[in-house]
Design an enzyme around this catalytic site. Structure first.
Site: not given
Length: 550
Positions: A304, A369, A422
């Site tokens: 990430e 995201k 995440c």
């Protein structure tokens, strides 16, 4: 009898003694969490909760207030012990955020404990003497946990059901009723020893039934594992690169060359030895080395937010990637993606994204995201709090922007993949939207925020449970670890340890058949809760009617 003296002492506890008992029970319950995983401790910490509620069951409004206090102090102890590692994130830039550490470490557990307190109030309102109260506590507390996982963007971290996922055969049951259903089972089972102190009504039957429930879950899991060996996708060879770059360096543009060079050379490194000191990239020379170190690798995966810059605005970085990749290798990497400028706003806002990049340096696909971390990637009431001088931990003016939807993306040379960036991997039932079922899940994360602590182990545990729930393999690339390849039944095929750099080469496990949970979600959990509530209300009604007659 002597063996019931402890139960009596707990039931009769008041004031500070009751508070201390609830708090210590919660704090000790955190021993069931990763990486300690001592889940049998809950057989010692959950029965006192039943006795504490027994002690306030006869009171009216004072009993409801006391029930909330019991639940809140238990939850506060549990979350304080289980989430202590969050404080590490505030030490990455201690000069800016260090003063917030004591507030974050205490206020987050205090807020989460409100849900536990509400669960105990619900249990108290439905409380009846006898064995049914064990299921009442399970229904009320698991419902409160479900609310914790959904309200205010949700934070389902360390749900009580994860205690039963340490042993893989027990974890397999989430393929049927998910982590919330397993939380219901866990609370009921671990609270069962409380009935051994029920005086004349004591019976071993509930304890035997609890043992049978665990044995049944383990038998189902064992059969499922035995009947579904790991299979792999032909022609796909993954390489996960775990660079282990200190968090303090990852946001420094001055470290651009060093970080990019480390990624490129390390990705082509053979073996797992510590890397040498890398020379800087020379301006105008593009990448270093050749793609020979990636021979046979079809998909290279970086973690990430891999770069301290916008990749699309750094031609030399894209050139280095193109020179590194061979014609048959695709790079999948995390990166910040710049958003279109907003009129009247000067800051450069961005998305936390995933890029799929081919050997020419072309970006083939992106994913932004969707579920951002409050106070980590954005601030609630962003403009107001920024004017007050606060900033989210990523230190991005204006915060990150959320993506529009969670969706699978096409990857050359491999089946369709669905990214989870995440902590998107911790949300049960949300990992795979309807109509978007992929062949594998990809969890890119950066747990370097939390150093060598319990946090990354807990994160891995929850990501593994998502794989079992969905019946999909999950590939995990983490900056500082724990990177792993997990098959659709939760078996960890390969992993890199926390706090080390290294490469992880692995085939891609093949997806299993779609699970019951993936089809019906939390339906079975809802049925169990509704049936328990109905039974509790019926018993209370019968008792009250019987009492009024006499």
């Amino acid at each position: 009898m002597k063996r019931f003296s402890l139960a009596n002492a707990v039931i009769l506890a008041r004031g500070r003694r009751r508070v201390l008992m609830a708090f210590l029970a919660g704090a000790a319950s955190a021993l069931a969490l990763a990486p300690i995983n001592f889940w049998p401790v809950l057989f010692l910490t959950f029965p006192p909760l039943v006795w504490l509620l027994d002690g306030v069951a006869s009171a009216q409004w004072d009993g409801i207030r006391a029930a909330f206090g019991i639940g809140w102090w238990f939850g506060f102890g549990y979350f304080l012990s289980g989430l202590y590692w969050i404080g590490s994130a505030f030490l990455v830039d201690a000069e800016t955020f260090g003063w917030m550490l004591p507030f974050a470490v205490t206020l987050l557990p205090a807020g989460l404990a409100v849900f536990t307190g509400v669960g105990f109030v619900a249990a108290r309102l439905l409380w009846t003497p006898g064995r049914l109260r064990l299921l009442t506590l399970a229904a009320a507390l698991s419902s409160a946990e479900w609310l914790r996982g959904h309200m205010f963007t949700g934070f389902p971290w360390n749900a009580f059901g994860y205690a039963l996922t340490t042993l893989l055969p027990l974890a397999e049951s989430v393929a049927i009723f998910g982590i919330w259903g397993l939380t219901f089972v866990a609370v009921a089972v671990f609270a069962t020893p409380a009935v051994l102190a029920d005086g004349e009504r004591r019976s071993l039957t509930p304890v035997v039934l609890a043992g049978c429930a665990l044995a049944t879950l383990a038998a189902y899991g064992g059969l499922r594992l035995a009947g579904n060996p790991t299979e792999t996708v032909d022609g796909v060879h993954l390489r996960i690169m775990q660079p282990n770059i200190p968090q303090g360096e990852r946001f420094s543009y001055a470290a651009k060359t060093q970080i990019m060079n480390r990624y490129v050379l390390m990705s082509q490194r053979a073996g797992e030895a510590e890397p040498p000191t890398y020379p800087p990239l020379l301006a105008g020379q593009g990448g270093v080395g050749t793609s020979s170190g990636l021979r046979g690798v079809t998909h290279l995966i970086w973690p990430e937010s891999a770069f301290p810059f916008f990749l699309t605005r750094e031609p030399d970085a894209l050139s280095a990637i193109a020179d590194m990749l061979g014609p048959n290798t695709t790079l999948i990497t995390g990166a910040a993606r710049p958003a279109e400028p907003v009129p009247g706003r000067s800051e450069k806002r961005a998305y936390n994204s995933v890029y799929v990049i081919d050997h020419s340096g072309s970006i083939l696909a992106t994913y932004d995201k969707l579920h951002l971390v409050p106070f980590g990637e954005y601030l609630p009431f962003q403009d107001l709090l920024e004017r007050a001088g606060l900033m989210q931990l990523t230190n991005v003016p204006g915060g990150f922007l959320p993506g529009e939807q969670r969706r699978k993306i096409a990857v050359p040379g491999a089946p369709d993949m669905l990214p989870l960036i995440c902590y998107e991997a911790i949300f049960p039932g949300e990992a795979v939207p309807d109509g978007q079922r992929p062949s594998w899940l990809l969890n890119l994360t950066n747990d370097a925020w939390f150093g060598i602590s319990s946090g990354p182990y807990q994160h891995l545990q929850q990501a593994r449970v998502r794989a079992i729930e969905e019946g999909l393999p999950l590939i995990r690339a983490a900056n500082s670890g724990i990177s792993a390849v997990i098959d659709p039944l939760g078996r960890v095929i390969a992993a890199l340890p926390l706090g080390h750099d290294g490469l992880l080469d692995s085939p891609l496990p093949r997806a299993a058949q779609i699970t019951i949970y993936a089809r019906i979600g939390d339906f079975l959990f809802g049925v169990a809760v509704a049936a328990t509530i109905a039974a509790s209300l019926l018993v209370r009604l019968i008792r009250e009617r019987h009492a009024s007659i006499h």
